[in-house]
Design a protein around this motif. Sequence first.
Motif, PDB file in Angstrom:
ATOM      1  N   ILE A 187      37.113   4.348 -13.434  1.00  0.00           N
ATOM      2  CA  ILE A 187      35.727   4.392 -12.983  1.00  0.00           C
ATOM      3  C   ILE A 187      34.807   3.621 -13.921  1.00  0.00           C
ATOM      4  CG2 ILE A 187      33.767   6.024 -12.751  1.00  0.00           C
ATOM      5  CD1 ILE A 187      35.649   7.966 -11.405  1.00  0.00           C
ATOM      6  N   GLN A 188      35.246   3.351 -15.126  1.00  0.00           N
ATOM      7  CA  GLN A 188      34.438   2.607 -16.100  1.00  0.00           C
ATOM      8  C   GLN A 188      35.273   1.463 -16.692  1.00  0.00           C
ATOM      9  OE1 GLN A 188      32.167   0.958 -17.481  1.00  0.00           O
ATOM     10  NE2 GLN A 188      30.849   2.670 -18.090  1.00  0.00           N
ATOM     11  N   ARG A 189      35.223   0.312 -16.016  1.00  0.00           N
ATOM     12  CA  ARG A 189      36.034  -0.823 -16.437  1.00  0.00           C
ATOM     13  C   ARG A 189      35.203  -1.948 -17.071  1.00  0.00           C
ATOM     14  NH1 ARG A 189      40.219  -2.601 -11.831  1.00  0.00           N
ATOM     15  NH2 ARG A 189      40.670  -4.095 -13.497  1.00  0.00           N
ATOM     16  N   THR A 190      33.918  -1.736 -17.271  1.00  0.00           N
ATOM     17  CA  THR A 190      33.079  -2.806 -17.819  1.00  0.00           C
ATOM     18  C   THR A 190      33.513  -3.289 -19.202  1.00  0.00           C
ATOM     19  OG1 THR A 190      31.466  -1.140 -18.569  1.00  0.00           O
ATOM     20  CG2 THR A 190      31.048  -2.217 -16.455  1.00  0.00           C
ATOM     21  N   PRO A 191      34.224  -2.496 -20.029  1.00  0.00           N
ATOM     22  CA  PRO A 191      34.714  -3.059 -21.297  1.00  0.00           C
ATOM     23  C   PRO A 191      35.635  -4.263 -21.134  1.00  0.00           C
ATOM     24  CG  PRO A 191      34.752  -0.670 -21.415  1.00  0.00           C
ATOM     25  CD  PRO A 191      34.444  -1.031 -19.981  1.00  0.00           C
ATOM     26  N   GLU A 192      36.144  -4.481 -19.910  1.00  0.00           N
ATOM     27  CA  GLU A 192      37.019  -5.627 -19.663  1.00  0.00           C
ATOM     28  C   GLU A 192      36.265  -6.955 -19.735  1.00  0.00           C
ATOM     29  OE1 GLU A 192      39.018  -4.986 -15.959  1.00  0.00           O
ATOM     30  OE2 GLU A 192      39.941  -3.110 -16.625  1.00  0.00           O
ATOM     31  N   ARG A 193      34.928  -6.902 -19.712  1.00  0.00           N
ATOM     32  CA  ARG A 193      34.149  -8.137 -19.753  1.00  0.00           C
ATOM     33  C   ARG A 193      34.199  -8.787 -21.134  1.00  0.00           C
ATOM     34  NH1 ARG A 193      29.225  -5.279 -16.407  1.00  0.00           N
ATOM     35  NH2 ARG A 193      30.101  -5.599 -14.322  1.00  0.00           N
ATOM     36  N   GLU A 194      33.942  -8.021 -22.179  1.00  0.00           N
ATOM     37  CA  GLU A 194      33.870  -8.582 -23.528  1.00  0.00           C
ATOM     38  C   GLU A 194      34.656  -7.767 -24.554  1.00  0.00           C
ATOM     39  OE1 GLU A 194      32.550 -11.390 -24.300  1.00  0.00           O
ATOM     40  OE2 GLU A 194      31.266 -11.879 -22.590  1.00  0.00           O
TER      41      GLU A 194
END
Length: 339
Positions: A187-194
């Motif tokens: 549900i929280q995959r935004t760390p995959e950006r940077e």
Amino acid sequence: MNYKLLGRSGLKVSQLCLGTMGFGTEAGWGADKETSFAIMDAFAEAGGNFLDTANVYKLGTSEKIIGEYLAQRDRDYFVLATKYTLKDNTTNPNASGNNRKNMMRSVEESLKRLKTDFIDVLYLHIWDNITPIDEVLRGLDDLIRQGKVNYAAISDTPAWVVAKGNTLAELMGWSQFIALQVEYSLIQRTPERELIPMAKHFGMTVTPWAPLAGGALTGKYLRGEQGRIKAESNRLNESSQRITKQVIAIADELGVQPAHVALAWTMQQGFSCIPIAGATKVEQLQENLKALDVTLNAEQLQKLDEVSSISLGFPGDFFKEDGVKMNSFGGFYDRVEKR
């Protein structure tokens, strides 16, 4: 339990980390000392040795319970991680933040509560946007040279700050961050950006907190059970419900619990990842441990990736556009020139 090296170090830690934020009954929830001891006993019996706490968890009670537990057992068996940054008292203006004064004070207080001479892994808990990163790294390195801390790690901090810090540490001969703790789940995959690409570059192990999204990925909220997540939380919105339903479908297919699937997913993402699974009951820990026996196949991983996919933003999405080939400089530059 198998063991993994934590980042670019020789430190051997269990492939699952026990989160102890719930050790203590302050705020009307959590595990009392007897239950906390039973949870740690069950974790150790399963081969677990990696414990995660912080100076502020349950107003310091989490550290106190762990300290009493370790005082009666083999301290060197356990790899104990704690954190500093967040305000743990109101005695002075420097009782919070990343600054050296708070770091040194906080560590001394944690050592007392933990009844130990050393902390295995010390995390900077959250970036304060005030303290220079060189002040942080020099302070951590001094603690390591004093033998009060064995390894440095960092949590909830922008990727550029961590990258600058590890580069500076390498240049200066200081101890580098070996682990990165961030919120990461289906549900929280935004760390995959940077953050995660940065961690891979520096050989850091990612230690996700809330890998079950506060219990949302277990499916209990879809069943109407009550919990501590607010109704307006993003963990309960339409997208999150759709992700959870896919997790449940795959769990049913495998004959396991949804939590097992969600935890297994974090450990099969192609980088060093040790999820932090909290527990306030022995039964919860025993269920989480079963995730270690679950392996998702390529089709199942693809279904989970598709239902939980996010936009990488710029430049991530730009690199993925048709015609842009990062392994073909000619094609890449041709596309740029056309723009």
